[in-house]
Design an enzyme around this catalytic site. Structure first.
Site, PDB file in Angstrom:
ATOM      1  N   GLU A 132      -4.991  -8.662  -0.391  1.00 29.53           N
ATOM      2  CA  GLU A 132      -5.823  -8.289   0.775  1.00 29.53           C
ATOM      3  C   GLU A 132      -7.251  -8.159   0.290  1.00 29.53           C
ATOM      4  OE1 GLU A 132      -4.583  -5.174   3.451  1.00 29.53           O
ATOM      5  OE2 GLU A 132      -2.467  -5.680   3.139  1.00 29.53           O
ATOM      6  N   GLU A 178       0.837  -1.213   0.000  1.00 32.36           N
ATOM      7  CA  GLU A 178       0.000   0.000   0.000  1.00 32.36           C
ATOM      8  C   GLU A 178       0.865   1.254   0.000  1.00 32.36           C
ATOM      9  OE1 GLU A 178      -3.320  -0.094   2.778  1.00 32.36           O
ATOM     10  OE2 GLU A 178      -4.152  -1.862   1.776  1.00 32.36           O
ATOM     11  N   GLN A 211      -7.927 -11.357   7.693  1.00 33.11           N
ATOM     12  CA  GLN A 211      -6.635 -11.960   7.945  1.00 33.11           C
ATOM     13  C   GLN A 211      -6.851 -13.320   8.605  1.00 33.11           C
ATOM     14  OE1 GLN A 211      -3.672  -9.518   9.798  1.00 33.11           O
ATOM     15  NE2 GLN A 211      -4.140  -7.736   8.532  1.00 33.11           N
TER      16      GLN A 211
HETATM   17  O1  AHR Z   1      -5.519  -5.718   6.799  1.00 30.79           O
HETATM   18  C1  AHR Z   1      -5.472  -4.551   7.536  1.00 30.79           C
HETATM   19  C2  AHR Z   1      -4.786  -3.425   6.798  1.00 30.79           C
HETATM   20  O2  AHR Z   1      -5.523  -3.081   5.678  1.00 30.79           O
HETATM   21  C3  AHR Z   1      -3.418  -3.722   6.239  1.00 30.79           C
HETATM   22  O3  AHR Z   1      -2.410  -3.558   7.160  1.00 30.79           O
HETATM   23  C4  AHR Z   1      -3.273  -2.712   5.157  1.00 30.79           C
HETATM   24  O4  AHR Z   1      -2.420  -3.138   4.127  1.00 30.79           O
HETATM   25  C5  AHR Z   1      -4.696  -2.467   4.706  1.00 30.79           C
HETATM   26  O5  AHR Z   1      -5.005  -1.127   4.645  1.00 30.79           O
END
Ligand code: AHR
Length: 497
Positions: free
Chosen positions: A297, A174, A346
């Site tokens: 993600e 990111e 996650q």
């Molecule tokens: O998954 C949580 C956060 O979301 C991660 O650290 C980031 O990459 C995204 O904004």
């Protein structure tokens, strides 16, 4: 009204990379610490500090690849703080996530050991935002160099002689946001510079991953591809399903108003447009589809559970999340020509986790069950299907009633996944199995459903939402008719003789 699907059992469209079923673990909240790492002295049964119950569940689910150490944390992580005797490791404040003390007890050696226990590929995310080219280069040397070198000797001094195999390496995370607030023009140049020193040592071959866009930022994708496509093996996409009106009010994971059911699924279905449009840009620079799109993600993101640390992103997980996961995985399967990997955010205790823990207790979420049911698609051949779905209208939202994908594995078994997105009505589906030459077809099925829109598992009742045998089908010749209960995910297995 009947939904119709034609499955062309003899028309293969591509291979579903097992890594589409990948996961993500960040130093965030209770994902690493407690969720995975409890330390060798913990009363929780563990192997060298890693909890056994979680490892067993993840192995059953066939986790193929795991991304680490972040996320936003990756661009603040200095890997040398996480090696050597644990009691001497530097402590730091995890500024992104709750301002808690990070003792660095879980570092490179512990992560690689976790991947060995899970029998999955490690995917390491390097630091561009606050790191240096030298630091990134030395990390790769530390992990993969065999022979005489300063980093290989340091690794040996820390107890590991053999280098590890590291295939997937991300150059920043990111970088349009928490990873440095860069413009794509600037990041693309930095990517070219940093990746130069991400070396292949011995027979280790690194798959270099450039930080791609956030959601619909097509300008980022265009610029990155234009400036740097020759230097990458993959780029990434991040997209979260947010139900509420804003990041400040994302909505609750449980006890939500009924109209948020369709809104959530509609937001999840938006992944399709993102895949199509980003792939179209990539096609201009990479028509052979050499470069992978890694959705590293994705998942649902709600307001945290009341009373928990807002920086820990802890949320419950319901049948709504199971549906959001199942329809997204169907989309990834269908776009497997470009989507080579995806990593749900996650793994444990954070966002759309497949596992929740509370001390020594552990539960499997509805999303876990979807990954477990869908593991049959890993490395299978995607089959051509044509779906004509009814439309469900709720609270001004229109969503299809059915989502589906189908594949054939290397033993010739056909798997059809079917989701009924409708939370109120059964869905009748007529499936025509075209191209089957065999006489006998045997069908078995598994279903995941719940009796309310926020049906979920708790530590007291961990099996409220769990897979069950599915028998609501008939097979006449090549026509398979199924009846799906509301808000359900079903996987059918067809074997032929
Ligand atoms: O998954 C949580 C956060 O979301 C991660 O650290 C980031 O990459 C995204 O904004």
């Amino acid at each position: 009204m009947t939904n119709r699907i034609t499955v062309n059992t003899d028309r293969v469209k591509g291979t579903i990379n097992r890594n589409i079923y990948g996961h993500f673990s960040e130093h965030l909240g209770r994902c690493i610490y407690e969720g995975l790492w409890v330390g060798e002295d913990s009363p929780i049964p563990n192997t060298n500090g890693i909890r056994n119950d979680v490892v067993a569940a993840l192995k059953k689910m066939k986790i193929p690849v795991l991304r680490w150490p972040g996320g936003c944390f990756a661009d603040e992580y200095h890997w040398k703080d996480g090696i050597g005797p644990r009691e001497l490791r530097k402590r730091m404040i995890n500024t992104h996530w709750g301002g808690v003390v990070e003792n660095n007890h879980f570092g490179t050696h512990e992560f690689m050991m976790l991947c060995e226990l899970l029998e999955c590929e490690p995917y390491i995310n390097g630091n561009v935002g606050s790191g240096t080219v030298q630091e990134m280069s030395e990390w790769v040397e530390y992990m993969t160099f065999e022979g005489v070198s300063p980093m290989a000797e340091l690794r040996e001094a820390n107890g590991r002689t053999e280098p590890w195999k590291v295939k997937y390496f991300g150059v920043g995370n990111e970088n349009w946001g928490c990873g440095g607030n860069m413009r794509p023009e600037y990041y693309a140049d930095l990517y070219r510079q940093f990746q130069t020193y991400v070396r292949n040592y011995g027979d280790n071959r690194i798959h270099k991953i450039a930080c791609g866009p956030n959601g619909d930022d097509y300008h980022w994708m265009e610029t990155l591809m234009k400036q740097a496509h020759r230097f990458m093996d993959s780029t990434t996409l991040h997209y979260y399903t947010i139900t509420g009106d804003s990041w400040q009010e994302k909505g609750a994971a449980t006890g939500f108003p009924e109209e948020q059911w369709s809104r959530t699924l509609k937001q999840a279905l938006y992944m399709e447009e993102l895949l199509v449009k980003h792939s179209a840009i990539m096609d201009q620079y990479d028509p052979e589809k050499r470069i992978g799109l890694l959705v590293d993600e994705w998942g649902t993101w709600y307001d945290v559970e009341p009373g928990t640390n807002p920086g820990f992103l802890y949320q419950q997980n319901t049948i709504r999340d199971a549906l959001a996961a199942a329809i997204t995985l169907n989309l990834f399967n269908q776009h497997c020509d470009r989507v080579q990997m995806a990593n749900l955010a996650q793994l444990v205790n954070v966002l759309q986790a497949v596992i929740l823990t509370e001390g020594e207790k552990m539960l499997l979420t509805p999303t876990y069950h979807v990954f477990d049911m869908y593991k049959v698609h890993q490395d299978a051949q995607l089959l051509d299907i044509h779906l004509t779905s009814q439309v469900v209208k709720n609270d001004k939202q229109a969503i299809p009633q059915i989502s589906s994908s189908a594949s054939k594995d290397d033993e010739g078994r056909i798997h059809i996944s079917l989701c009924n997105l409708d939370h109120q009505s059964n869905a009748a589906v007529e499936i025509e199995l075209r191209g089957l030459v065999e006489d006998k077809v045997k069908v078995v099925g598994t279903i995941l459903s719940a009796d309310k829109v926020d049906g979920h598992n708790t530590f007291e009742h961990p099996d409220q939402v769990a897979p069950a045998a599915f028998t609501a089908f008939t097979l006449e010749g090549r026509i398979l008719r199924v009846d799906l209960v509301p808000m359900s995910v079903t996987v059918l297995e067809l074997t032929t003789e």
